[in-house]
Design a protein around this motif. Structure first.
Motif, mmCIF file in Angstrom:
data_model
loop_
_atom_site.group_PDB
_atom_site.id
_atom_site.type_symbol
_atom_site.label_atom_id
_atom_site.label_comp_id
_atom_site.label_asym_id
_atom_site.label_seq_id
_atom_site.Cartn_x
_atom_site.Cartn_y
_atom_site.Cartn_z
ATOM 1 N N GLU A 287 8.220 5.480 0.392
ATOM 2 C CA GLU A 287 8.326 5.907 -1.214
ATOM 3 C C GLU A 287 9.062 7.144 -1.380
ATOM 4 N N GLU A 372 -1.431 2.664 -12.387
ATOM 5 C CA GLU A 372 -1.767 1.074 -11.897
ATOM 6 C C GLU A 372 -2.853 1.195 -10.995
ATOM 7 N N LEU A 373 -3.714 0.055 -10.997
ATOM 8 C CA LEU A 373 -4.833 0.090 -9.828
ATOM 9 C C LEU A 373 -4.490 -1.394 -9.041
HETATM 10 P P1 ATP Z 1 4.329 0.869 -8.115
HETATM 11 O O1 ATP Z 1 5.104 0.395 -9.326
HETATM 12 O O2 ATP Z 1 3.148 1.730 -8.328
HETATM 13 O O3 ATP Z 1 5.213 1.229 -7.093
HETATM 14 P P2 ATP Z 1 3.829 -1.908 -7.313
HETATM 15 O O4 ATP Z 1 3.679 -2.543 -8.716
HETATM 16 O O5 ATP Z 1 5.148 -2.039 -6.619
HETATM 17 O O6 ATP Z 1 3.423 -0.274 -7.514
HETATM 18 P P3 ATP Z 1 2.638 -3.830 -5.835
HETATM 19 O O7 ATP Z 1 3.608 -4.102 -5.034
HETATM 20 O O8 ATP Z 1 2.133 -4.939 -7.151
HETATM 21 O O9 ATP Z 1 2.828 -2.366 -6.406
HETATM 22 O O10 ATP Z 1 1.535 -3.323 -5.064
HETATM 23 C C1 ATP Z 1 0.004 -4.056 -5.509
HETATM 24 C C2 ATP Z 1 -0.906 -2.702 -5.107
HETATM 25 O O11 ATP Z 1 -0.881 -1.834 -4.181
HETATM 26 C C3 ATP Z 1 -0.562 -1.621 -6.455
HETATM 27 O O12 ATP Z 1 -1.191 -2.079 -7.859
HETATM 28 C C4 ATP Z 1 -1.275 -0.683 -6.012
HETATM 29 O O13 ATP Z 1 -2.656 -0.336 -6.091
HETATM 30 C C5 ATP Z 1 -1.092 -0.583 -4.440
HETATM 31 N N1 ATP Z 1 0.132 0.478 -3.915
HETATM 32 C C6 ATP Z 1 1.601 -0.103 -4.106
HETATM 33 N N2 ATP Z 1 2.083 1.001 -3.556
HETATM 34 C C7 ATP Z 1 1.302 1.924 -3.222
HETATM 35 C C8 ATP Z 1 1.761 3.235 -2.511
HETATM 36 N N3 ATP Z 1 2.779 3.632 -2.232
HETATM 37 N N4 ATP Z 1 0.570 3.769 -2.309
HETATM 38 C C9 ATP Z 1 -0.687 3.483 -2.436
HETATM 39 N N5 ATP Z 1 -1.104 2.216 -3.068
HETATM 40 C C10 ATP Z 1 0.068 1.528 -3.565
#
Ligand code: ATP
Length: 553
Positions: A287, A372-373
């Protein structure tokens, strides 16, 4: 039984909670520590302490129980079929080629032309609003909603505070020219209420005719360059040679391991469409701006389930899972008033996806907004089709029963569609921590962690009132009995008030105290964390008392 009067727990919303206080408690009580703290930490990585790992395991185990061991009944009242999996973190790179991650899993980044700081394009204004010293200060110089702009005040700010906080902002470097652009904007549309973002763009722009409106760096106010893709996957090498051919990637999601094992599961288990495969595990994303504590970290855990079904039924299953997952978070103790369901707009959806909803929580750092959760995505047949194409392996589903029933071919031979509820385990733990944090000035600890008892890291504490006169021995007997079933602690140190305070901060729902009466009549005092009320029960009832309140929920 005797019962002392109880006090009502105060009602408090996420907006009233301070993230700094929550982080401090988590450090103080052993929930979360910065990774490699003794060497100054490492940005985006966290260690989970003795209480943190218990809380995380409780959340993970409940998810596993409710998604794999005993999933909910489907819309027709029949039990659903979901099996588990644990795939490797490092896979053949072709997996990431097929899934599109190698080509497309990148964030659009803009580099400040002045100080070199990087900022994610889609988060620029959010970062300015929440994490930029100069922006916050500048905003206080004008009141955009009333349209009042005090030119002299802005010039004054540029010369003093601006010089210090945002030396590269156009307004600071060249106040006269910048203010003249600004004046044109205001004079051009005297009646329209000025928009903050637009105003700030003017203040960041020195030569409008040459460059167009600029967006400023949250750090120094300098001009940001065009967006460039920044790859999010961590790279390493497998084997002795470290060449392009031996390059491997740490998985950025657990889902692909499920798709690559879809056929293995079909061939080895007696699963029939519709069914699910679930997995919990670590994921890694480099990230660009890890922030907000464990909300966005570079190493984190996910709980993902891929639900495979007939294309005609996918929409119905999508609705089903969005509702189920929302209700599940409520079942682990999240107040529904702090959750929303946010349907993605068409322009947010991946090109292959027909619907996606996020379950969002009101974190203290997003309040009054939400973050988002968990995401529930309708992924169509994108992943299986891609793996079918890249691995040259037939992944279509064939339904013998439907064929024999004389149904048309598209009903018995098809590429399944997938609904994916993807939750963050570590992010979910953050939600439980934020939700539990309850300031209460009437207590010695001034705060207690109001976890749902089934999620609490320590289920019960056992205290001998004093560390003598046979009380520790009696306490240890109870401790030995209870620890066979739950995470419990015995504590003999300090006065009883301090011991209660410690357990309030740990979120322990019940404390049992052995005093001199216990030796005479085999009773103990139970103290309830939420009400601080106490009652006496027989020592032989303690195990059942806990079972009713912890396992019964
Ligand atoms: P974001 O838009 O916040 O980067 P995302 O939509 O890419 O997240 P997903 O790929 O759908 O996230 O991942 C599913 C779940 O994993 C998310 O809803 C979140 O709870 C968790 N998640 C994603 N990235 C991270 C992170 N860098 N740290 C902690 N939890 C994460």
């Amino acid at each position: 039984m005797t019962q002392t009067p109880t006090q009502a727990a105060p009602v408090i919303t996420p907006a009233d909670k301070s993230m700094d206080d929550i982080v401090a408690l988590c450090k103080r009580r052993g929930f979360v520590f910065p990774a490699s703290e003794i060497y100054g930490g490492i940005n985006g990585f966290w260690d989970y302490g003795p209480l943190g790992i218990e809380l995380k395991n409780n959340l993970r185990d409940r998810w596993w129980r409710d998604m794999v061991t005993c999933p909910p009944d489907g819309p027709d009242g029949r039990p659903l079929d979901i099996v588990g999996l644990d795939s490797a973190i490092i896979q053949n790179p072709k997996v990431w080629e097929a899934s599109g991650h190698l080509a497309g899993f990148a964030d659009p980044m803009r580099k400040c032309q002045k100080c070199g700081h990087f900022v994610r394009e889609d988060q620029l204004w959010e970062i300015l609003a929440t994490n930029s010293k100069w922006f916050d200060d500048l905003l206080q110089q004008f009141t955009p909603h009333t349209g009042e702009i005090d030119t002299l005040r802005l010039m004054e700010w540029a010369k003093r505070k601006g010089k210090k906080y945002a030396p590269n902002l156009a307004l600071v470097r060249n106040p006269e020219v910048t203010m003249s652009w600004f004046a044109q904007r205001i004079n051009g549309q005297p009646d329209a209420p000025p928009d903050v973002q637009e105003l700030v763009r003017y203040l960041a722009t020195e030569q409008l005719h040459a460059t167009g409106l600029q967006e400023p760096c949250p750090l120094c106010g300098g001009e940001l360059g065009d967006a460039q893709p920044f790859k999010l996957m961590f790279e390493s090498y497998a084997g002795l040679t470290q060449t392009e051919d031996s390059k491997v990637y740490l998985r950025p999601e657990t889902a692909q391991g499920i798709f690559t094992n879809y056929k293995n599961v079909l061939d080895t288990m007696r699963v029939k469409m519709p069914f699910g495969i679930a997995q919990v595990g670590k994921s890694f994303r480099n990230e660009v701006t890890p922030r907000n504590y464990i909300f966005r970290s570079r190493e984190f855990e996910q709980m993902e389930m891929e639900w495979f079904c007939h294309p005609d039924e996918a929409k119905q299953w999508y609705e089903f899972w969005v509702q189920q997952r929302h209700d599940w978070w409520v079942s682990v103790g999240v107040n529904p008033a702090n959750l929303i369901r946010r349907e993605h707009d068409c322009d947010e959806l991946a090109h292959y996806s027909t619907a996606c909803a996020d379950i969002e929580y009101q974190y203290p750092f997003t309040a009054p907004g939400y973050g988002e959760l968990e995401g529930i995505a309708h992924r169509g047949d994108y992943d299986l089709s891609k793996h079918q194409e890249h691995a040259r392996l037939k992944l279509e589903y064939f339904d013998q029963q439907r064929k024999e029933a004389g149904e048309p071919e598209d009903k018995f031979r098809y590429m399944p569609h997938v609904i994916e509820p993807a939750a963050g385990l570590t992010r979910g733990m953050l939600v439980l921590l934020c939700e539990a944090y309850t300031p209460d000035d009437s207590r010695p600890s001034k705060v207690f962690m109001k976890f749902d008892p089934s999620m609490a890291p320590i289920k019960a504490a056992i205290f001998p009132l004093v560390n003598k006169d046979g009380m520790p021995e009696k306490a240890e007997e109870l401790y030995r009995q209870l620890r066979k079933r739950w995470a419990v602690q015995m504590d003999v140190k300090q006065n009883i008030g301090k011991r209660y305070a410690r357990m309030d901060e740990a979120g322990t729902p019940y404390c049992f105290t052995i005093d001199s009466d216990s030796l005479a009549d085999d009773t103990v005092t139970v103290r309830d964390r939420d009400t601080a009320g106490q009652q006496r029960i027989n020592i032989s009832q303690v195990e059942q008392y806990l079972a009713d309140r912890i396992d019964g929920v």
